[in-house]
Design a protein around this motif. Structure first.
Motif, mmCIF file in Angstrom:
data_model
loop_
_atom_site.group_PDB
_atom_site.id
_atom_site.type_symbol
_atom_site.label_atom_id
_atom_site.label_comp_id
_atom_site.label_asym_id
_atom_site.label_seq_id
_atom_site.Cartn_x
_atom_site.Cartn_y
_atom_site.Cartn_z
ATOM 1 N N UNK A 1 0.515 -1.211 -0.157
ATOM 2 C CA UNK A 1 0.417 -0.022 0.349
ATOM 3 C C UNK A 1 0.612 0.898 0.134
ATOM 4 N N UNK A 2 2.007 1.008 0.635
ATOM 5 C CA UNK A 2 2.755 2.222 0.646
ATOM 6 C C UNK A 2 3.365 2.930 -0.900
ATOM 7 N N UNK A 3 3.919 1.469 -1.474
ATOM 8 C CA UNK A 3 4.145 1.827 -2.347
ATOM 9 C C UNK A 3 3.735 2.535 -3.451
ATOM 10 N N UNK A 4 2.505 2.125 -3.108
ATOM 11 C CA UNK A 4 1.434 2.580 -4.206
ATOM 12 C C UNK A 4 1.122 4.273 -4.231
ATOM 13 N N UNK A 5 0.729 4.739 -2.283
ATOM 14 C CA UNK A 5 0.734 5.751 -2.450
ATOM 15 C C UNK A 5 1.418 6.416 -2.783
ATOM 16 N N UNK A 6 3.318 6.110 -2.281
ATOM 17 C CA UNK A 6 4.250 6.917 -3.127
ATOM 18 C C UNK A 6 4.394 7.194 -4.275
ATOM 19 N N UNK A 7 4.161 6.403 -5.274
ATOM 20 C CA UNK A 7 4.336 6.445 -6.175
ATOM 21 C C UNK A 7 3.378 7.656 -7.209
ATOM 22 N N UNK A 8 1.798 7.233 -6.279
ATOM 23 C CA UNK A 8 0.759 8.518 -6.452
ATOM 24 C C UNK A 8 0.570 9.457 -6.415
ATOM 25 N N UNK A 9 1.525 10.084 -5.127
ATOM 26 C CA UNK A 9 1.876 11.252 -5.340
ATOM 27 C C UNK A 9 3.113 12.192 -5.642
ATOM 28 N N UNK A 10 3.381 11.446 -7.142
ATOM 29 C CA UNK A 10 4.829 11.782 -7.322
ATOM 30 C C UNK A 10 4.702 12.758 -8.186
ATOM 31 N N UNK A 11 3.683 12.610 -9.133
ATOM 32 C CA UNK A 11 2.949 13.511 -10.332
ATOM 33 C C UNK A 11 1.559 13.754 -9.660
ATOM 34 N N UNK A 12 1.576 14.950 -10.875
ATOM 35 C CA UNK A 12 -0.085 15.550 -11.012
ATOM 36 C C UNK A 12 -1.310 14.558 -11.112
ATOM 37 N N UNK A 13 -0.998 13.435 -12.240
ATOM 38 C CA UNK A 13 -2.197 12.632 -12.605
ATOM 39 C C UNK A 13 -1.311 11.265 -12.469
ATOM 40 N N UNK A 14 -2.071 9.900 -11.995
ATOM 41 C CA UNK A 14 -1.438 8.744 -11.872
ATOM 42 C C UNK A 14 -2.105 7.723 -12.021
ATOM 43 N N UNK A 15 -1.959 6.802 -13.101
ATOM 44 C CA UNK A 15 -2.960 6.103 -13.222
ATOM 45 C C UNK A 15 -2.530 4.408 -13.816
#
Length: 104
Positions: free
Chosen positions: A1-15
């Motif tokens: 879960x931490x990996x997903x949230x970390x990736x999700x916060x690195x750019x304005x839009x993450x898919x």
């Protein structure tokens, strides 16, 4: 879960997507045609794809494949139905502007 949230916060839009999913393709095309340079993570091609998919299942509460899942400004917005509803209601562009994903 931490990996997903970390990736999700690195750019304005993450898919989070799967390369063979037609709905994922439609969402990626929508954002691309709007001029959004989204970060796309293809779960079937990522080394940690299965783990990320399980985290997305937990986050979305969906029992089957949760993709596509779109994050805007680090917040989970949702899947195809939510994104298309926002777009049709003319609420997606303001959300993208606020996140700094588009400037039009």
């Amino acid at each position: 879960m931490d990996k997903v949230m970390n990736l999700a916060s690195q750019r304005a839009v993450v898919i989070f997507s799967v390369s063979t999913c037609c709905m994922c393709h439609a969402i990626k095309m929508l954002f691309s045609q709007m001029g959004v340079n989204a970060a796309v993570y293809e779960l079937d091609k990522e080394p940690w794809g299965k783990e990320m998919e399980q985290a997305l299942v937990h986050l979305t509460g969906r029992h089957k494949s949760p993709v596509p899942v779109v994050f805007i400004a680090g917040k989970m917005v949702g899947s195809t139905e939510v994104i298309m509803s926002l777009h049709l209601a003319r609420k997606l562009v303001p959300l993208l502007r606020e996140a700094g994903a588009i400037w039009l």
